[in-house]
Design an enzyme around this catalytic site. Structure first.
Site, PDB file in Angstrom:
ATOM      1  CG  HIS A  25      -1.980   1.092   1.109  1.00  0.00           C
ATOM      2  ND1 HIS A  25      -3.303   0.828   0.827  1.00  0.00           N
ATOM      3  CD2 HIS A  25      -1.901   2.455   1.220  1.00  0.00           C
ATOM      4  CE1 HIS A  25      -3.988   1.958   0.786  1.00  0.00           C
ATOM      5  NE2 HIS A  25      -3.141   2.960   1.021  1.00  0.00           N
ATOM      6  CB  CYS A  26       3.298   2.822  -1.476  1.00  0.00           C
ATOM      7  SG  CYS A  26       3.720   1.667  -2.806  1.00  0.00           S
ATOM      8  CG  HIS A  27      -0.873   6.499  -2.028  1.00  0.00           C
ATOM      9  ND1 HIS A  27      -2.011   5.857  -2.428  1.00  0.00           N
ATOM     10  CD2 HIS A  27      -0.913   6.527  -0.668  1.00  0.00           C
ATOM     11  CE1 HIS A  27      -2.734   5.507  -1.367  1.00  0.00           C
ATOM     12  NE2 HIS A  27      -2.075   5.902  -0.286  1.00  0.00           N
ATOM     13  CE1 TYR A  43      -4.354  13.600  -0.942  1.00  0.00           C
ATOM     14  CE2 TYR A  43      -6.637  12.935  -0.589  1.00  0.00           C
ATOM     15  CZ  TYR A  43      -5.338  12.637  -0.967  1.00  0.00           C
ATOM     16  OH  TYR A  43      -5.036  11.353  -1.391  1.00  0.00           O
ATOM     17  NE  ARG A 118      -7.759   3.054  -1.179  1.00  0.00           N
ATOM     18  CZ  ARG A 118      -7.173   4.101  -0.603  1.00  0.00           C
ATOM     19  NH1 ARG A 118      -6.878   5.165  -1.332  1.00  0.00           N
ATOM     20  NH2 ARG A 118      -6.888   4.094   0.682  1.00  0.00           N
ATOM     21  CG  HIS A 175      -5.145   2.557   5.902  1.00  0.00           C
ATOM     22  ND1 HIS A 175      -3.846   2.294   5.535  1.00  0.00           N
ATOM     23  CD2 HIS A 175      -5.608   3.490   5.012  1.00  0.00           C
ATOM     24  CE1 HIS A 175      -3.521   3.046   4.492  1.00  0.00           C
ATOM     25  NE2 HIS A 175      -4.575   3.766   4.148  1.00  0.00           N
ATOM     26  CG  ASP A 240      -0.892   5.340   3.806  1.00  0.00           C
ATOM     27  OD1 ASP A 240      -1.311   5.334   2.633  1.00  0.00           O
ATOM     28  OD2 ASP A 240      -1.383   6.059   4.696  1.00  0.00           O
TER      29      ASP A 240
END
Length: 285
Positions: A25-27, A43, A118, A175, A240
Site C-alpha cells: 500500500h503506497c502511492h 486535498y 478501490r 488500514h 502508505d
C-alpha cells in the site's frame, strides 16, 4: 526536484526485510506538471513521483510494491500506470474507476498491471460512493480475477459487514479498518473485522499504524497482531507512503520495525511480506 532530499531525516530500519518483501500500500502523486490532480479532489498533496518511491524502497530494502490510486487523482490512473510501466515485474496497481469505464478500459488497466479497484467510504474523503455505481463496477470486474479495496471508517465496519459478506469477489479492508488503537482489541468494529477475516475472500492490510496511533506506534501493535493471528494467509503490509492527510510526518523505518511486533515468527513475517502479496498480485508469474 531532489528526490533524495527527503531521506535526510529518515533513518534506516533495524529490521531487515526478507527477500521479495512487498509494500502492498503506497502511492505516487504527480508530478502535477505531468499528471494533474482531479478538479474535485478533497486535498492536494505535495508531488511524490515514482522516482521518490523507488528511492524510499531502496532505502528500506523493499523489492516489490502495489501502487494504490488515491482520490486526489480521481479516476485518472495515468500516474499509477506510468509507475508500473517503469518496472512491471516489480509493481502492481489498484485503480479508481467508475461505471463509465468500458471493457476495453478494464482490459487496458489489466494489461498495465492493475489487479483491483478501490472505493472510499471515508467521510473526510467524501463518504460512501454511489452504491449503484459501486455495484455496477463490481459486476463488471467480478470475472477478471481482480479484487476490490475498501477504505472505510471504523464505525462503518459493522454497518458495511453485510455488504462485504455478499461481495462476489475478494475484498481488502484498508488500514486495519482505521480502528482507533485507544479503544483496544475488544472494540466492536475490530471484533467485526476479525469475524470478516474468517471469510476466504477477506484480506486485511495491517498498515496505517500512523493513522490510528502516534510514534512509536506501540498502541497499534495489539490491533495488528490480532488481525495477523486471525488470518495469517490473508494479511498484507504497506508503508502508505507518502501518508496523505497525515497528522504527523512518519518515518517509514518506524513502520518497518513494527513488522516483527505484528508477526514475531519469521515464517509469519514471510507470509505477510512476501507470500501473501505474491499470491494475490501474481508477482513472478
Amino acid at each position: 526536484m531532489n528526490v533524495h532530499g527527503f531521506l535526510s531525516h529518515r533513518r534506516k530500519p533495524q529490521f531487515k526485510l526478507p527477500a521479495g518483501a512487498c509494500d502492498a500500500h503506497c502511492h505516487v502523486f504527480g508530478p502535477a506538471a505531468k499528471f494533474s490532480y482531479a478538479p474535485n479532489r478533497r486535498y492536494t498533496p505535495e508531488d511524490a513521483p515514482k522516482e521518490m518511491l523507488a528511492v524510499l524502497h531502496a532505502h528500506l530494502g523493499i523489492e516489490r510494491a502495489v501502487i494504490v490510486q488515491a482520490s486526489c487523482h480521481g479516476t485518472d490512473n495515468a500516474a499509477m500506470l506510468d509507475c508500473i510501466a517503469s518496472d512491471p515485474k516489480r509493481y502492481r496497481g489498484v485503480a479508481i474507476v467508475n461505471d463509465s469505464f468500458t471493457d476495453a478500459d478494464f482490459d487496458k488497466l489489466d494489461a498495465g498491471g492493475v489487479r483491483g479497484v478501490r472505493f472510499n467510504f471515508v467521510k473526510h474523503l467524501g463518504g460512501a460512493p454511489d452504491m449503484a455505481v459501486f455495484n455496477r463496477v463490481i459486476d463488471r470486474i467480478k470475472g477478471r480475477d481482480w479484487h476490490v479495496v475498501l477504505h472505510v471508517d471504523a464505525p462503518d465496519i459493522i454497518t458495511l459487514s453485510d455488504m462485504m459478506q455478499k461481495l462476489p469477489l475478494p475484498f481488502i479492508v484498508d488500514h486495519m479498518g482505521r480502528v482507533p488503537s485507544a479503544a483496544g482489541v475488544d472494540q466492536p468494529p475490530l471484533r467485526t473485522l476479525i469475524e470478516l477475516s474468517g471469510l476466504e475472500k477477506c484480506w486485511i492490510k495491517v498498515c496505517g499504524s500512523e493513522r490510528i496511533s502516534m510514534p512509536p506506534y506501540a498502541a497499534a501493535v495489539p490491533i495488528a497482531r490480532a488481525l495477523v493471528e486471525a488470518a495469517p494467509d490473508r494479511v498484507l503490509w504497506g508503508t502508505d507512503f507518502p501518508h496523505p492527510n497525515a497528522t504527523h510526518e512518519a518515518d517509514e523505518a518506524d513502520l518497518v520495525d513494527l513488522v516483527p511486533q505484528f508477526a514475531p515468527d519469521p515464517l509469519a513475517q514471510k507470509r505477510l511480506l512476501v507470500d501473501n502479496p505474491t499470491r494475490l498480485y501474481g508477482f513472478g508469474s
